[in-house]
Design an enzyme around this catalytic site. Structure first.
Site, mmCIF file in Angstrom:
data_model
loop_
_atom_site.group_PDB
_atom_site.id
_atom_site.type_symbol
_atom_site.label_atom_id
_atom_site.label_comp_id
_atom_site.label_asym_id
_atom_site.label_seq_id
_atom_site.Cartn_x
_atom_site.Cartn_y
_atom_site.Cartn_z
ATOM 1 N N LYS A 160 3.232 8.430 1.316
ATOM 2 C CA LYS A 160 3.362 8.403 -0.141
ATOM 3 C C LYS A 160 3.832 9.753 -0.676
ATOM 4 O O LYS A 160 3.448 10.801 -0.158
ATOM 5 C CB LYS A 160 2.019 8.041 -0.768
ATOM 6 C CG LYS A 160 1.505 6.668 -0.352
ATOM 7 C CD LYS A 160 0.054 6.469 -0.774
ATOM 8 C CE LYS A 160 -0.505 5.163 -0.258
ATOM 9 N NZ LYS A 160 -1.949 5.020 -0.518
ATOM 10 N N ARG B 86 -12.580 5.166 2.023
ATOM 11 C CA ARG B 86 -12.720 6.596 1.734
ATOM 12 C C ARG B 86 -12.086 6.902 0.399
ATOM 13 O O ARG B 86 -11.495 6.032 -0.239
ATOM 14 C CB ARG B 86 -12.016 7.415 2.829
ATOM 15 C CG ARG B 86 -10.544 7.008 2.997
ATOM 16 C CD ARG B 86 -9.771 7.950 3.875
ATOM 17 N NE ARG B 86 -8.461 7.426 4.231
ATOM 18 C CZ ARG B 86 -7.391 7.448 3.469
ATOM 19 N NH1 ARG B 86 -7.456 7.965 2.238
ATOM 20 N NH2 ARG B 86 -6.230 6.957 3.876
ATOM 21 N N LYS C 178 -7.935 -3.276 11.482
ATOM 22 C CA LYS C 178 -7.048 -3.962 10.545
ATOM 23 C C LYS C 178 -7.014 -5.471 10.780
ATOM 24 O O LYS C 178 -6.917 -6.254 9.829
ATOM 25 C CB LYS C 178 -5.629 -3.391 10.630
ATOM 26 C CG LYS C 178 -5.542 -1.869 10.526
ATOM 27 C CD LYS C 178 -6.167 -1.326 9.258
ATOM 28 C CE LYS C 178 -6.038 0.189 9.178
ATOM 29 N NZ LYS C 178 -6.774 0.783 8.060
ATOM 30 N N GLU D 248 -5.608 -2.249 -0.800
ATOM 31 C CA GLU D 248 -4.164 -2.100 -0.957
ATOM 32 C C GLU D 248 -3.461 -3.447 -0.830
ATOM 33 O O GLU D 248 -3.772 -4.254 0.054
ATOM 34 C CB GLU D 248 -3.630 -1.101 0.072
ATOM 35 C CG GLU D 248 -4.355 0.241 0.010
ATOM 36 C CD GLU D 248 -3.564 1.377 0.611
ATOM 37 O OE1 GLU D 248 -2.476 1.122 1.161
ATOM 38 O OE2 GLU D 248 -4.034 2.528 0.519
#
Length: 449
Positions: free
Chosen positions: A236, A291, A116, A274
């Site tokens: 989510k 992915r 990240k 995102e």
């Protein structure tokens, strides 16, 4: 084109991939744990092989066993689905060494974007707006100094994170050291890497992700956005496309940025970039998922493009047959994740035999699942048992259709969250589209009051 593909996954995504392969005339190989002997993907595949015990470490994460089955069965490619080995650079490298195609990006790309901290730096260099914060830091005292510079509240996030793990919200300096060590320890346990970085906590925000497809010839197409702001503890729950909060102007900007980001890293296959969107319309890069996403069906419903089939075609070297100008969003799609859990008891996971099952139907209603009547939901895996997806000509109709579908769904023998999902759809903040990532926390506080 491949003639045989091994699916290195289980549950609804394994079934989804098998169906895509069948439509393409491709033979499939399933792998399964001892606990999944009666699983649907096992019976649907052309060949099936048991690769270990119930735990994922003994089976679905057993790289040697999976690659052995691929070689023995003559599979030319492996589709990892999502989760498990889908973003494991070591596994992809082993596939490359065995001359087995991995249906996804290269091991180098997964390493680069899975880190990240490195992903943030890469995006900054590509001119993509990134949330204010700092690079990876391992020393607690130095981290405390950086935290004071960034300002509270802030997020401590795992360098190798995913699935909401290794993340801690820190509201003041007095909480920092405990949160720092907690996040680092969780990251070490979950990912084998305890390194963390920090970001300014932006609130209220919306979680918006852009779906991209990139072929081996350098063509990049963005299939629009999904809003994923209904979350509980970074997990989510409901996703929709398009987002009710984004203007055409903002959408075009985000598409341009996502496309630029994908081209900057020479990405291949399906991926998701995102972003966090604030109330002023500013958006910031959060991470890139290398992915297929759980929520990919909402994009398929509004674009008419089969993402799984295109993953396979791209891995086989076939160029995209459409360009950005061909992408048109048709109506509105919503997905509700149906989990085997009991919301009234702090979302306690549920397992057991499904004694009765009725799946809703009708035009533009889709239930992605691997469960069936008399199926025993095992206690060893993720609690999601299916994804209910609907499409309507507009958002109001899509919400009505989803509420009707949820009311029709019957799953007896286990606890599940369908009733809670219906309640969320009736929340005024969801109805008017103003909801943010704080919605579930707000609802829980309101219920306590």
């Amino acid at each position: 084109m491949f003639s045989k593909i091994l699916i290195a996954n289980r549950g609804e995504i394994a079934v989804r991939i098998i169906r895509a392969c069948r439509e393409m005339g491709i033979a499939t190989v399933a792998v399964y744990s001892e606990a999944d002997r009666d699983a649907l993907h096992v019976s649907l595949a052309d060949e099936s092989y048991c690769i270990g015990g119930a735990s994922v470490a003994d089976s679905y994460l057993n790289m040697t066993a999976i690659l052995t089955v691929a070689v023995v069965s003559g599979a030319q490619a492996i589709h990892p689905g999502y989760g498990l080995l889908s973003e494991n650079a070591k596994f992809v490298s082993l596939c490359e060494q065995c001359n087995i195609a991995f249906i996804g990006p290269s091991s180098e790309m997964i390493s680069r974007m899975g880190d990240k901290d490195q992903a943030r730096r890469t995006m900054r260099e590509a001119g993509v707006p990134v949330t204010p914060g700092c690079d990876v830091i391992t020393n607690a005292s130095a981290a405390l100094e950086e935290a004071d510079r960034i300002g509270y509240p802030l997020l401590i996030k795992a360098k190798a994170g995913g699935g909401g793990r290794g993340i801690r919200l820190v509201k003041s300096s007095g909480e920092f050291l405990n949160a720092f060590h907690s996040a680092s320890n969780e990251a070490q346990s979950a990912f084998g890497d305890g390194a963390v970085y920090m970001e300014k906590f932006l609130n209220p925000v919306k979680h918006i992700e852009m779906q991209i497809l990139c072929d081996k010839q350098g063509n990049v197409v963005c299939l629009g956005e999904r809003e994923c702001s209904v979350q509980r503890k970074n997990q989510k729950m409901i996703e929709e496309s398009p987002s009710p909060a984004i203007s055409e102007e903002t959408r075009e900007k985000m598409i341009q940025v996502a496309t630029r980001a994908a081209k900057a890293v020479h990405y291949e296959n399906a991926g998701t970039i995102e972003f966090l969107l604030d109330q002023e319309g500013n958006f910031y890069f959060m991470e890139m998922n290398t992915r297929l996403q759980v929520e990919h069906p909402v994009t398929e419903m509004v674009t008419g493009i089969d993402l799984v089939q295109w993953q396979i075609r791209i891995a086989a070297g076939i160029p995209l047959s459409f360009t950005q100008k061909d992408i048109q969003l048709r109506g509105h799609a919503i997905e509700c994740r149906i989990n085997a859990e009991k919301p009234s008891e702090n979302f306690r996971p549920s397992c057991g035999k499904i004694s009765f099952l009725h799946i809703p139907g009708g035009p533009d209603v889709r239930f992605e699942t691997a469960v069936y009547q008399d199926y025993f939901v095992p206690p060893f895996y993720d609690s999601m048992i299916g994804k209910l997806v609907v499409r309507g000509d507009n958002r109001e109709l899509a919400i009505r259709k989803m509420k009707a579908a949820l009311s029709e769904m019957l799953v007896e023998g286990i606890d599940h969250n369908a009733e809670l999902q219906a309640d969320i759809l009736m929340d005024p903040r969801f109805v008017d589209g103003s909801y943010t990532t704080s919605l579930m926390a707000q609802r829980e506080e309101e219920q306590k009051g």
